[in-house]
Write a protein that holds these residues in place. Structure first.
Motif, PDB file in Angstrom:
ATOM      1  N   HIS A 167       0.630  -0.936   0.438  1.00 34.06           N
ATOM      2  CA  HIS A 167      -0.267   0.154  -0.343  1.00 34.06           C
ATOM      3  C   HIS A 167       0.896   1.551   0.088  1.00 34.06           C
ATOM      4  N   ARG A 168       1.977   1.340   0.565  1.00 34.49           N
ATOM      5  CA  ARG A 168       2.553   2.181   0.932  1.00 34.49           C
ATOM      6  C   ARG A 168       3.606   2.731  -0.093  1.00 34.49           C
ATOM      7  N   GLU A 169       3.716   1.663  -1.123  1.00 34.33           N
ATOM      8  CA  GLU A 169       4.406   1.896  -2.485  1.00 34.33           C
ATOM      9  C   GLU A 169       3.451   1.839  -3.494  1.00 34.33           C
ATOM     10  N   ASN A 170       2.168   1.841  -3.317  1.00 35.10           N
ATOM     11  CA  ASN A 170       1.852   2.344  -4.157  1.00 35.10           C
ATOM     12  C   ASN A 170       1.512   3.791  -3.796  1.00 35.10           C
ATOM     13  N   GLU A 171       1.256   4.230  -3.071  1.00 30.83           N
ATOM     14  CA  GLU A 171       1.285   5.919  -2.146  1.00 30.83           C
ATOM     15  C   GLU A 171       2.477   6.591  -2.554  1.00 30.83           C
ATOM     16  N   VAL A 172       3.548   6.045  -3.100  1.00 32.58           N
ATOM     17  CA  VAL A 172       4.863   6.236  -3.140  1.00 32.58           C
ATOM     18  C   VAL A 172       4.810   6.446  -4.767  1.00 32.58           C
ATOM     19  N   LEU A 173       4.516   5.711  -5.861  1.00 32.17           N
ATOM     20  CA  LEU A 173       4.648   5.620  -6.894  1.00 32.17           C
ATOM     21  C   LEU A 173       3.430   6.663  -7.393  1.00 32.17           C
ATOM     22  N   GLY A 174       2.409   6.522  -6.548  1.00 33.76           N
ATOM     23  CA  GLY A 174       1.160   7.818  -7.209  1.00 33.76           C
ATOM     24  C   GLY A 174       2.054   9.274  -6.846  1.00 33.76           C
ATOM     25  N   ASN A 175       2.924   9.199  -5.758  1.00 37.73           N
ATOM     26  CA  ASN A 175       3.387  10.733  -5.371  1.00 37.73           C
ATOM     27  C   ASN A 175       4.197  10.670  -6.761  1.00 37.73           C
ATOM     28  N   LEU A 176       5.193  10.176  -7.619  1.00 40.36           N
ATOM     29  CA  LEU A 176       5.626   9.455  -8.448  1.00 40.36           C
ATOM     30  C   LEU A 176       4.748  10.587  -9.227  1.00 40.36           C
ATOM     31  N   GLU A 225      -3.825   3.605 -11.958  1.00 43.12           N
ATOM     32  CA  GLU A 225      -4.469   4.714 -11.332  1.00 43.12           C
ATOM     33  C   GLU A 225      -3.434   4.612  -9.897  1.00 43.12           C
ATOM     34  N   PRO A 226      -3.288   5.931  -8.632  1.00 45.90           N
ATOM     35  CA  PRO A 226      -2.427   5.678  -7.888  1.00 45.90           C
ATOM     36  C   PRO A 226      -3.948   5.932  -6.404  1.00 45.90           C
ATOM     37  N   PRO A 227      -3.566   5.848  -5.156  1.00 49.63           N
ATOM     38  CA  PRO A 227      -4.779   5.557  -3.879  1.00 49.63           C
ATOM     39  C   PRO A 227      -5.069   6.931  -4.766  1.00 49.63           C
ATOM     40  N   SER A 228      -7.025   7.417  -3.931  1.00 49.58           N
ATOM     41  CA  SER A 228      -7.441   8.712  -4.038  1.00 49.58           C
ATOM     42  C   SER A 228      -6.719   8.584  -2.219  1.00 49.58           C
ATOM     43  N   PRO A 229      -7.125  10.194  -2.549  1.00 48.12           N
ATOM     44  CA  PRO A 229      -6.821  11.037  -1.409  1.00 48.12           C
ATOM     45  C   PRO A 229      -6.989  10.368  -0.057  1.00 48.12           C
ATOM     46  N   ALA A 230      -8.137  10.187   0.285  1.00 53.67           N
ATOM     47  CA  ALA A 230      -8.856   9.207   1.096  1.00 53.67           C
ATOM     48  C   ALA A 230      -7.930   8.648   1.391  1.00 53.67           C
ATOM     49  N   GLU A 231      -7.558   7.280   0.765  1.00 57.20           N
ATOM     50  CA  GLU A 231      -6.671   5.996   0.961  1.00 57.20           C
ATOM     51  C   GLU A 231      -5.345   6.375   1.171  1.00 57.20           C
ATOM     52  N   ARG A 232      -5.373   7.820   0.971  1.00 57.85           N
ATOM     53  CA  ARG A 232      -3.709   7.911   1.543  1.00 57.85           C
ATOM     54  C   ARG A 232      -3.384   8.568   3.206  1.00 57.85           C
ATOM     55  N   GLN A 233      -4.180   8.349   3.769  1.00 54.45           N
ATOM     56  CA  GLN A 233      -4.694   9.088   4.365  1.00 54.45           C
ATOM     57  C   GLN A 233      -3.971   8.184   5.649  1.00 54.45           C
ATOM     58  N   LEU A 234      -3.327   8.526   6.561  1.00 54.69           N
ATOM     59  CA  LEU A 234      -2.571   7.046   6.543  1.00 54.69           C
ATOM     60  C   LEU A 234      -2.569   7.218   8.522  1.00 54.69           C
ATOM     61  N   PRO A 235      -2.711   6.261   9.548  1.00 54.01           N
ATOM     62  CA  PRO A 235      -2.855   6.498  10.782  1.00 54.01           C
ATOM     63  C   PRO A 235      -1.472   7.552  11.135  1.00 54.01           C
ATOM     64  N   ALA A 236      -1.569   7.658  12.356  1.00 51.34           N
ATOM     65  CA  ALA A 236      -0.680   9.105  12.445  1.00 51.34           C
ATOM     66  C   ALA A 236       0.933   8.429  13.173  1.00 51.34           C
ATOM     67  N   ASP A 237       1.086   6.717  13.907  1.00 51.10           N
ATOM     68  CA  ASP A 237       1.403   5.457  14.125  1.00 51.10           C
ATOM     69  C   ASP A 237       1.936   5.301  12.576  1.00 51.10           C
ATOM     70  N   ARG A 238       0.871   4.800  11.304  1.00 57.92           N
ATOM     71  CA  ARG A 238       2.165   4.417  10.480  1.00 57.92           C
ATOM     72  C   ARG A 238       2.526   5.786   9.952  1.00 57.92           C
ATOM     73  N   ARG A 239       2.656   7.139   9.285  1.00 61.47           N
ATOM     74  CA  ARG A 239       3.141   7.849   9.281  1.00 61.47           C
ATOM     75  C   ARG A 239       4.706   7.630   9.831  1.00 61.47           C
ATOM     76  N   ARG A 240       4.495   7.798  11.286  1.00 59.96           N
ATOM     77  CA  ARG A 240       5.685   8.260  12.272  1.00 59.96           C
ATOM     78  C   ARG A 240       6.823   6.827  11.408  1.00 59.96           C
ATOM     79  N   SER A 241       6.291   5.716  11.731  1.00 64.47           N
ATOM     80  CA  SER A 241       7.374   4.401  11.088  1.00 64.47           C
ATOM     81  C   SER A 241       7.294   4.595   9.697  1.00 64.47           C
ATOM     82  N   GLY A 242       6.855   5.564   8.891  1.00 64.72           N
ATOM     83  CA  GLY A 242       6.577   5.346   7.466  1.00 64.72           C
ATOM     84  C   GLY A 242       6.654   3.607   6.712  1.00 64.72           C
TER      85      GLY A 242
END
Length: 243
Positions: A167-176, A225-242
């Motif tokens: 899921h995270r790699e999908n997000e990064v690819l979407g950003n690219l 197609e990359p994840p939608s903006p809503a799907e990209r909203q990660l929980p805080a713990d996931r954001r911190r852990s990367g």
């Protein structure tokens, strides 16, 4: 009393969003004695179903169909439902993608023609269909369908690579795909640039490409197609852990 031409009993429908080209087709077919009608593309929020219903109500024997119908999208979606009712579908397109031509034939089109060819070739095809004659060489037809099959297999293989991404790699690819840099992605995801570089490296390995540009090109090629903006909203713990 003038006897109606046999061609006047053959209705030809034109589905084409290029006005000048449609006008030329309509005039040429009318002068050749056919009952020609143009179906206006639906406005607002057009749907293939609405257009299909309009065509079927007109009860044509032949439909001349463009593939790129503006806001309506890909005209190839209309081929199978039209062909299943016994309508002869002839695709007249500006697309030079012969694998796409093969897909049209696979869906039931009688023939695919380039708009760049002389108008008389389209008229000749309509005449042959109206007489019940073949309009395409069997060998050429099979060659185009085989091109489509090979292209579909290649597309499926590329999609399989994309399915390997987390899921995270999908997000990064979407950003690219959006043109973001590693620094931008790190800032957006609240992680270090080193973490993003590791994620990008994993993406390239899974997609079997050697650069970010190639990864973006692969995604575009299969319509990913990359994840939608809503799907990209990660929980805080996931954001911190990367993760």
């Amino acid at each position: 009393m003038t006897t109606p031409s046999p061609r006047s009993n053959i209705r030809v429908i034109i589905i084409e969003d290029h006005t000048l080209f449609a006008d030329s087709l309509e005039l040429a077919l009318s002068l050749d004695g056919y009952d020609v009608r143009r179906v206006d593309l639906p406005t607002g929020h057009p749907s293939p179903a609405a257009l299909l219903s309009s065509v079927l109500r007109a009860n044509p024997r032949i439909v001349l169909l463009d593939l790129d119908l503006g806001r309506l999208g890909d005209g190839s979606r209309l081929i199978a439902p039209l062909a299943k009712t016994g309508i002869n579908v002839v695709v007249v397109t500006a697309s030079a993608d012969r694998a796409r031509w093969g897909e049209c034939l696979r869906h039931g089109a009688r023939k695919v023609m380039s708009k760049a060819r002389p108008l008389n070739e389209t008229l000749s095809t309509v005449r042959r269909i109206s007489k019940g004659l073949p309009v395409m060489d069997v060998a050429e037809r099979e060659e185009l369908i085989q091109l489509w099959r090979r292209d579909r297999a290649a597309q499926d293989e590329l999609r399989a690579r994309l399915h390997r991404l987390t899921h995270r790699e999908n997000e990064v690819l979407g950003n690219l795909l959006e043109g973001l840099t590693v620094r931008d992605i790190a800032r957006l995801g609240y992680v270090s640039e080193a973490t993003v570089r590791t994620q990008v490296k994993s993406i390239l390995a899974k997609l079997e490409v050697s650069s970010q540009l190639a990864a973006v090109g692969l995604a575009h090629r299969v319509g990913w197609e990359p994840p939608s903006p809503a799907e990209r909203q990660l929980p805080a713990d996931r954001r911190r852990s990367g993760s």
